[in-house]
Design a protein around this motif. Sequence first.
Motif, PDB file in Angstrom:
ATOM      1  N   TYR A 149     -59.691  13.744 -40.183  1.00 14.95           N
ATOM      2  CA  TYR A 149     -59.761  12.381 -40.700  1.00 14.95           C
ATOM      3  C   TYR A 149     -61.186  11.907 -40.959  1.00 14.95           C
ATOM      4  CZ  TYR A 149     -54.816  12.165 -39.653  1.00 14.95           C
ATOM      5  OH  TYR A 149     -53.463  12.409 -39.627  1.00 14.95           O
ATOM      6  N   ALA A 163     -56.229   6.389 -38.831  1.00 19.04           N
ATOM      7  CA  ALA A 163     -56.410   7.805 -38.510  1.00 19.04           C
ATOM      8  C   ALA A 163     -55.714   8.162 -37.201  1.00 19.04           C
ATOM      9  CB  ALA A 163     -57.900   8.133 -38.433  1.00 19.04           C
ATOM     10  N   GLU A 169     -60.050   3.545 -38.130  1.00 23.23           N
ATOM     11  CA  GLU A 169     -59.782   4.352 -36.940  1.00 23.23           C
ATOM     12  C   GLU A 169     -58.327   4.234 -36.520  1.00 23.23           C
ATOM     13  OE1 GLU A 169     -64.293   3.893 -35.042  1.00 23.23           O
ATOM     14  OE2 GLU A 169     -62.647   2.601 -34.371  1.00 23.23           O
ATOM     15  N   LEU A 173     -59.213  13.756 -35.037  1.00 21.84           N
ATOM     16  CA  LEU A 173     -59.838  12.670 -35.785  1.00 21.84           C
ATOM     17  C   LEU A 173     -61.146  13.141 -36.443  1.00 21.84           C
ATOM     18  CD1 LEU A 173     -59.245   9.632 -33.400  1.00 21.84           C
ATOM     19  CD2 LEU A 173     -57.939  10.306 -35.417  1.00 21.84           C
TER      20      LEU A 173
END
Length: 250
Positions: A46, A73, A70, A42
Amino acid sequence: MRAVHRPSARTDRPALPPFNAPTARRLRTALGMGPDHVAHTLRASYGLPYVTPALVAAWEHGTAAPSPPELTALAGALWCSPGELVGRPRTLREHRVARGLAPEDVARSVGHELHAYLRMEETGRWRGTERQSAALARLLSLSPADVVTVTGREEGLAELLRSAATTRWQAYVRPVPKVVPLERRLVEGVLHRLHRDYQGRMTATLSWGGGHGDAGEGGREFLDRIVDHFWTAVEGRAGGEAGRSGSAAP
């Protein structure tokens, strides 16, 4: 335990239906990843530099929920769709959010003052009339099971169903339809089935285990999930009746 830090969020940010933490944990485990691997992905792939293994663990334990970016991702990191990480709404607020409606929209549509409606969301206790409950069901596309849950009737239904399964089910053919929005004829057949299934389970457990302790355990397991058994039986019986009606049509 270290605090989980993340950027401050706008208070008007759109909320999500409940995060499906068990699914997130299962998918991560199936991929052979640890929370640290997910957090690294992440951060690196991302653009979420603040995500730590502690935050990922908090999501999976239900003590925190991912924001919309979030969630998207995380779905990418776990090779799934965002929808797979969204749980089924259960509360009144969760159903409203899932439909993308503001509290004002629901309050106006069902005929409640906004402050009264917000109070119902906060306490989880629906105070609407039958007409308002019907309007709520139409607006939020609630199933009969959803209506029972969001209006706070589930525990009362469970008590009636336990009594019907363990005593004379015929005595509950009238009370149950007062709690659930179903036809009495359908309820009658479902209660008969629950009673038969419970008694059959008790008899079979006694035969297999040879002791009342085993029978009691088997009965408790059935009664603990009596509401689930009820709705499964409702779906099966309603589907069967629809099939018979279709086959009888010219």
